[in-house]
Design a protein around this motif. Sequence first.
Motif, PDB file in Angstrom:
ATOM      1  N   GLN A 241       6.007  18.186  -2.093  1.00 28.61           N
ATOM      2  CA  GLN A 241       7.439  18.036  -1.886  1.00 28.61           C
ATOM      3  C   GLN A 241       7.681  17.266  -0.590  1.00 28.61           C
ATOM      4  OE1 GLN A 241       9.788  19.178  -4.156  1.00 28.61           O
ATOM      5  NE2 GLN A 241       8.004  19.707  -5.403  1.00 28.61           N
ATOM      6  N   GLU A 242       8.604  16.315  -0.625  1.00 28.68           N
ATOM      7  CA  GLU A 242       8.941  15.584   0.586  1.00 28.68           C
ATOM      8  C   GLU A 242       9.598  16.515   1.606  1.00 28.68           C
ATOM      9  OE1 GLU A 242      11.076  11.923   0.216  1.00 28.68           O
ATOM     10  OE2 GLU A 242      10.070  11.427  -1.672  1.00 28.68           O
ATOM     11  N   ARG A 243       9.204  16.343   2.857  1.00 30.86           N
ATOM     12  CA  ARG A 243       9.783  17.093   3.956  1.00 30.86           C
ATOM     13  C   ARG A 243      10.201  16.131   5.074  1.00 30.86           C
ATOM     14  NH1 ARG A 243       8.259  22.671   4.267  1.00 30.86           N
ATOM     15  NH2 ARG A 243       8.510  23.486   2.155  1.00 30.86           N
ATOM     16  N   ALA A 244      11.105  16.575   5.897  1.00 30.49           N
ATOM     17  CA  ALA A 244      11.487  15.787   7.073  1.00 30.49           C
ATOM     18  C   ALA A 244      10.354  15.829   8.094  1.00 30.49           C
ATOM     19  CB  ALA A 244      12.767  16.347   7.678  1.00 30.49           C
ATOM     20  N   TYR A 245      10.182  14.724   8.800  1.00 26.19           N
ATOM     21  CA  TYR A 245       9.153  14.676   9.835  1.00 26.19           C
ATOM     22  C   TYR A 245       9.802  14.399  11.194  1.00 26.19           C
ATOM     23  CZ  TYR A 245       9.506   9.658   8.673  1.00 26.19           C
ATOM     24  OH  TYR A 245       9.963   8.389   8.403  1.00 26.19           O
ATOM     25  N   ASN A 246       9.017  14.552  12.237  1.00 24.40           N
ATOM     26  CA  ASN A 246       9.492  14.355  13.598  1.00 24.40           C
ATOM     27  C   ASN A 246      10.118  12.959  13.728  1.00 24.40           C
ATOM     28  OD1 ASN A 246       9.593  13.819  16.448  1.00 24.40           O
ATOM     29  ND2 ASN A 246       8.043  15.386  16.779  1.00 24.40           N
TER      30      ASN A 246
ATOM     31  N   VAL B 149       0.856  -1.197   0.000  1.00 24.28           N
ATOM     32  CA  VAL B 149       0.000   0.000   0.000  1.00 24.28           C
ATOM     33  C   VAL B 149       0.887   1.240   0.000  1.00 24.28           C
ATOM     34  CG1 VAL B 149      -1.805   1.261   1.225  1.00 24.28           C
ATOM     35  CG2 VAL B 149      -1.768  -1.251   1.313  1.00 24.28           C
ATOM     36  N   TYR B 150       0.595   2.189  -0.885  1.00 24.22           N
ATOM     37  CA  TYR B 150       1.283   3.482  -0.853  1.00 24.22           C
ATOM     38  C   TYR B 150       0.686   4.273   0.309  1.00 24.22           C
ATOM     39  CZ  TYR B 150       2.762   2.325  -5.632  1.00 24.22           C
ATOM     40  OH  TYR B 150       3.286   1.709  -6.736  1.00 24.22           O
ATOM     41  N   THR B 151       1.499   4.519   1.326  1.00 21.59           N
ATOM     42  CA  THR B 151       1.014   5.116   2.572  1.00 21.59           C
ATOM     43  C   THR B 151       1.856   6.339   2.906  1.00 21.59           C
ATOM     44  OG1 THR B 151       0.376   2.919   3.364  1.00 21.59           O
ATOM     45  CG2 THR B 151       0.566   4.661   5.009  1.00 21.59           C
ATOM     46  N   ASN B 152       1.215   7.513   2.967  1.00 18.55           N
ATOM     47  CA  ASN B 152       1.962   8.753   3.173  1.00 18.55           C
ATOM     48  C   ASN B 152       1.178   9.739   4.034  1.00 18.55           C
ATOM     49  OD1 ASN B 152       4.368   8.381   1.252  1.00 18.55           O
ATOM     50  ND2 ASN B 152       2.619   7.882  -0.048  1.00 18.55           N
ATOM     51  N   ALA B 153       1.912  10.687   4.608  1.00 19.40           N
ATOM     52  CA  ALA B 153       1.332  11.755   5.418  1.00 19.40           C
ATOM     53  C   ALA B 153       1.481  13.086   4.697  1.00 19.40           C
ATOM     54  CB  ALA B 153       2.015  11.815   6.783  1.00 19.40           C
TER      55      ALA B 153
END
Length: 244
Positions: A213-218, A161-165
């Motif tokens: 755009q991809e970003r860094a997450y906690n 599954v393609y799973t993203n926030a």
Amino acid sequence: MAKIFITGSADGLGQLAAQALVAQGHEVVLHARNPDRVQDALGRTPGAVGAIPGDLSSVEEIKHVAEAANRWGTFDAVIHNAGIYRSPSREVFVVNALAPYLLTCLIQRPKRLIYLSSDMHLQGRANLEELARDQSRVSYSDSKLYVTMLCMAVARKWRDVYTNAVDPGWVPTRMGGPGAPDDLQKGYETQVWLAVSDDPAAKVSGKYFYHQQERAYNPQAGDVPLQERFLDICETLTGVPLPA
């Protein structure tokens, strides 16, 4: 044509995402808090194929939403958009984090999952032992950290599954307020793109996006032991495990 379910799609970003997907020719099922809001949602998004009522602050109603969603068959994408801000802490936790967990567990596994986070999750703290004892101390930032943690756990476990926030930005919706500085259109475009695009950049998993755009997450969200403890707590609170 894709079949997509969007929680919290009676107004705000959920409604805008639904309208955009309908305009593209997709089959969209809406969700709203109660039957009156369902009628509002359908009126504001002509072309949606249906809508499901259910108060996501109630575990029993969340389960009913999942049952109703499954009657539509398997979705190509589920967008976990519903969220609240100015409410009692336990309700914020249930709607923003526990409801996505339970719906993820109970809705037939789609091809794509999108979870709405926030840049405020960067200030969140994974106080998991306290969470296990008492959900009345969860801040909005914490709740968005937890839903991001859920996303990353599901991405790790469900490789098919393609799973993203998504961080939609601080946009001028009812929640964000009229003075919010971010672009409203960009606020919903990323979840639409992740739900249906064949762009290779959208067919990824375990990423956190802001305006496509991809970003860094906690880093706490990517910590596997923290993820596992969070899943255990959610299972204890709901009686429902995340399927393998």
